[in-house]
Design an enzyme around this catalytic site. Structure first.
Site, PDB file in Angstrom:
ATOM      1  N   ALA A  81       2.682   3.533   5.973  1.00 46.99           N
ATOM      2  CA  ALA A  81       4.007   3.112   4.857  1.00 46.99           C
ATOM      3  C   ALA A  81       4.666   2.287   5.298  1.00 46.99           C
ATOM      4  CB  ALA A  81       4.792   4.575   4.398  1.00 46.99           C
ATOM      5  N   SER A  82       5.925   2.130   5.210  1.00 41.96           N
ATOM      6  CA  SER A  82       6.786   1.010   5.526  1.00 41.96           C
ATOM      7  C   SER A  82       6.932   0.729   7.080  1.00 41.96           C
ATOM      8  CB  SER A  82       8.318   1.301   5.193  1.00 41.96           C
ATOM      9  OG  SER A  82       8.429   1.058   3.550  1.00 41.96           O
ATOM     10  N   VAL A  83       6.327   1.510   7.909  1.00 39.53           N
ATOM     11  CA  VAL A  83       6.201   0.875   9.352  1.00 39.53           C
ATOM     12  C   VAL A  83       5.333  -0.387   9.204  1.00 39.53           C
ATOM     13  CG1 VAL A  83       5.134   1.427  11.468  1.00 39.53           C
ATOM     14  CG2 VAL A  83       6.760   3.108  10.470  1.00 39.53           C
TER      15      VAL A  83
END
Length: 374
Positions: A81-83
């Site tokens: 995801a946003s990592v």
């Protein structure tokens, strides 16, 4: 009142809700936490902790997919995801290092059809562009021609809808900070335009391959199991009856790149953090700028750099991290740069026990008590 007495009263007060323990920062303490969670029927996902650059604990706890119920392993590949955003930030930094891009040039100078004249690459990196959310634009401006078809959109499809809608900015660029998946979508498309390569190939050639991150990929999403990616993890959640497990893995925008979409493992993310600490992926001067908070038009600093949240003040030991959340996945990558301490947390059960596990990791690292929910 003594600190010990305060702690004793605190634990007594919460005894009907929580089990409270004193902890020390040792590998045994992390194992003890996971064991106690398991005894309560809770899984923690995949965890890796390192101290002074050395791995002191790693564990896999959960299931890879509800179809087979096979357990997670240390090699399981999770959707970050946003990592993923820090890899997008690094891709832009690599183009800057090659002299092919400037942070303060306008996006329109790279993507001529981009409808906003004053937004810069730096605005996108810092989440200060004012771009509105692409999911909202898609929901308001696109309808499926075939309701029986499973659609999977990527950047090109989203940008086409976005350009046709031509939405107003949510605020003038640089006036405030607002987290923007749209901005990082456009950053990936900028990388493709400047480099002449698909974003997945650019990441592979400039980041993943040089760092031997052999189990990390910007994944071309498919709904079903993929024989070419046998360690891929699938998201799931508990049904309303609190018994059945149901899939939580598909979304129509699962192929958007830049704001998410990368799959990786504990070991590869440890390699990544070590490469950042040791400046083996890019020169320190570039990372220093990437880990400097963005600045608004009024001079006020934000808490975000080029794909990382900045969790330290000027002059303090550098600490950067990022969380991720999408469909069934919740993830966290923590990097205490100067001390070379950190951890990786990867989960796929729709955030069940994620907050408890994340808080425990921070507490154990700091030598504080952790709690186990009853």
């Amino acid at each position: 009142m003594s600190r010990l007495l305060k702690l004793s009263l605190f634990c007594l007060f919460f005894t009907c809700l929580f089990s409270c323990k004193n902890t020390k920062t040792t590998s045994a303490t992390y194992a003890e936490f996971v064991k106690e969670m398991n005894e309560k029927g809770f899984s923690t996902g995949n965890i890796l902790v390192y101290k002074n650059g050395e791995i002191i604990y790693q564990n896999a706890d959960g299931i890879r997919t509800i179809d087979t119920k096979e357990p997670l392993t240390l090699n399981s590949q999770f959707r970050l995801a946003s990592v993923s955003k820090q890899f997008t930030g690094m891709a832009i930094m690599k183009l800057k290092e090659e002299g092919k891009i400037d942070y303060d040039q306008t996006v329109k100078s790279i993507l001529p059809a981009f409808p906003y004249a004053h937004i810069t690459v730096r605005h996108l990196l810092n989440h200060t562009s004012g771009l509105t959310d692409y999911e909202r634009i898609l929901a308001e401006n696109w309808k499926p021609e075939d309701t029986t078809k499973t659609y999977i959109f990527g950047n090109d499809e989203i940008i086409e809808v976005f350009y046709k809608a031509n939405p107003q900015l949510d605020f003038p660029s640089g006036e405030r900070w607002e987290y923007s998946n749209t901005g990082y979508l456009f950053l990936a498309s900028i990388v493709e335009k400047v480099s002449g390569k698909h974003f997945s190939n650019f990441l592979e050639e400039t980041i993943f391959e040089p760092l031997a991150m052999n189990n990390t990929v910007l994944y071309k999403y498919q709904v079903d199991a993929d024989q070419n990616m046998p360690n891929r993890v699938f998201g799931y959640e508990t049904a309303l009856n609190q018994v059945d497990l149901v899939p939580n893995d598909y979304n129509i925008v699962n192929d958007v790149r830049g704001d998410g979409g990368i799959y990786s493992t504990l070991a590869d993310l440890y390699k990544w953090n070590q490469a950042l600490v040791n400046n083996t992926i890019i020169q320190k001067s570039y990372l220093d700028e990437a880990w400097t908070p963005g600045v608004l038009n009024n001079g006020e600093p934000t808490k975000y750099g080029f794909g990382w949240f900045i969790n330290s003040e000027s002059g303090d030991p550098k600490v950067v991290n990022h969380s991720g959340g999408w469909v069934g996945f919740r993830t966290f990558l923590h990097n205490e740069v100067d001390a070379n301490n950190g951890f990786v947390l990867l989960t796929n059960n729709s955030a069940e026990n994620y907050d408890t596990t994340l808080e425990a990791l921070f507490n154990i690292m700091a030598g504080r008590p952790y709690v186990i929910p009853n």
